[in-house]
Scaffold this motif. Sequence first.
Motif, PDB file in Angstrom:
ATOM      1  N   ASP A   7       9.506  -0.718  -4.008  1.00 59.39           N
ATOM      2  CA  ASP A   7       8.115  -0.581  -3.588  1.00 59.39           C
ATOM      3  C   ASP A   7       7.397   0.544  -4.329  1.00 59.39           C
ATOM      4  N   ASP A   8       8.123   1.615  -4.662  1.00 54.56           N
ATOM      5  CA  ASP A   8       7.453   2.767  -5.279  1.00 54.56           C
ATOM      6  C   ASP A   8       7.040   2.537  -6.730  1.00 54.56           C
ATOM      7  N   GLU A   9       7.353   1.363  -7.280  1.00 55.75           N
ATOM      8  CA  GLU A   9       6.894   1.038  -8.627  1.00 55.75           C
ATOM      9  C   GLU A   9       5.454   0.512  -8.642  1.00 55.75           C
ATOM     10  N   PHE A  10       4.882   0.326  -7.455  1.00 57.46           N
ATOM     11  CA  PHE A  10       3.551  -0.274  -7.359  1.00 57.46           C
ATOM     12  C   PHE A  10       2.554   0.689  -6.720  1.00 57.46           C
ATOM     13  N   SER A  11       1.305   0.528  -7.113  1.00 59.22           N
ATOM     14  CA  SER A  11       0.223   1.284  -6.493  1.00 59.22           C
ATOM     15  C   SER A  11      -0.226   0.551  -5.229  1.00 59.22           C
ATOM     16  N   ALA A  12      -0.090   1.206  -4.093  1.00 57.83           N
ATOM     17  CA  ALA A  12      -0.466   0.569  -2.823  1.00 57.83           C
ATOM     18  C   ALA A  12      -1.952   0.220  -2.806  1.00 57.83           C
ATOM     19  N   SER A  13      -2.779   1.090  -3.386  1.00 55.37           N
ATOM     20  CA  SER A  13      -4.223   0.807  -3.396  1.00 55.37           C
ATOM     21  C   SER A  13      -4.537  -0.406  -4.255  1.00 55.37           C
ATOM     22  N   LYS A  14      -3.805  -0.555  -5.365  1.00 60.04           N
ATOM     23  CA  LYS A  14      -4.027  -1.716  -6.234  1.00 60.04           C
ATOM     24  C   LYS A  14      -3.627  -3.007  -5.526  1.00 60.04           C
ATOM     25  N   ILE A  15      -2.469  -3.008  -4.895  1.00 63.78           N
ATOM     26  CA  ILE A  15      -2.004  -4.207  -4.193  1.00 63.78           C
ATOM     27  C   ILE A  15      -2.940  -4.522  -3.025  1.00 63.78           C
ATOM     28  N   ALA A  16      -3.441  -3.478  -2.351  1.00 66.64           N
ATOM     29  CA  ALA A  16      -4.393  -3.691  -1.243  1.00 66.64           C
ATOM     30  C   ALA A  16      -5.671  -4.345  -1.754  1.00 66.64           C
ATOM     31  N   ASN A  17      -6.156  -3.883  -2.903  1.00 69.83           N
ATOM     32  CA  ASN A  17      -7.363  -4.489  -3.489  1.00 69.83           C
ATOM     33  C   ASN A  17      -7.115  -5.940  -3.877  1.00 69.83           C
TER      34      ASN A  17
END
Length: 235
Positions: free
Chosen positions: A141-151
């Motif tokens: 999970d830490d390989e991804f930007s949470a804000s990007k996936i949320a958008n």
Amino acid sequence: MNFEMVMKELEALGTERIKKTYINNGAHDPLFGVATGKMKPIAKKIKKNQPLAEQLYASGNYDAMYLAGIIADPTRVTEEDLERWIDAAYFYMLSDYVVAVTLAETDFAQVVADKWIVSHEELKMSAGWSCYCWLLGNRPDDEFSASKIANMLDQVENTIHASPDRTKSAMNNFIYTVGISYLPLHDKAVEIAKAVGPVEVKKDKKKSSILLASETIQKDIDRGRLGFKRKYVRC
């Protein structure tokens, strides 16, 4: 094994029954009709071989193109190679299960997938969203930007029902994958799934499919699969 040897082996493994199944799902000639499981012994002999993968994919033979994805070398394939591959992918089994899978194993996966998602071309868009599904279902999970996936989830909510059919299917799968495999946004994915509701995907000569990400997420939660990650992208 060289190109000619591989093509002969594939031809020998083809059956009319499998060929008909592939054609019914969107494949067209040339193809032999080789079950994917029957390709594994060939792939085991070849291992990773990017030059041979290029030859097989360029043949236009569906079975050879599929095998190309299995033996592709993610350390040697380039963005230009995959742009060429997606341009030649004429139906979803190639775009989402060959090209997107190969892309998901590269270091530049998100960069290319992001471009494809905004391309306005059905199968490129489908491959881009599918690539994220393969990535989220495999990488930490830490390989991804949470804000990007949320958008991206917000984008799906706002555009899925007006998108092309194959893209709809991949976007619906993205909601499900975030909901199960990306724990930081599990709750948001569940909310988006409920807001999106049933997604109708029309199929040529077949009855439309109704996809419901909220139900699929809940079924996997009930099975204890929350947080599931694949060990490998390719089977």
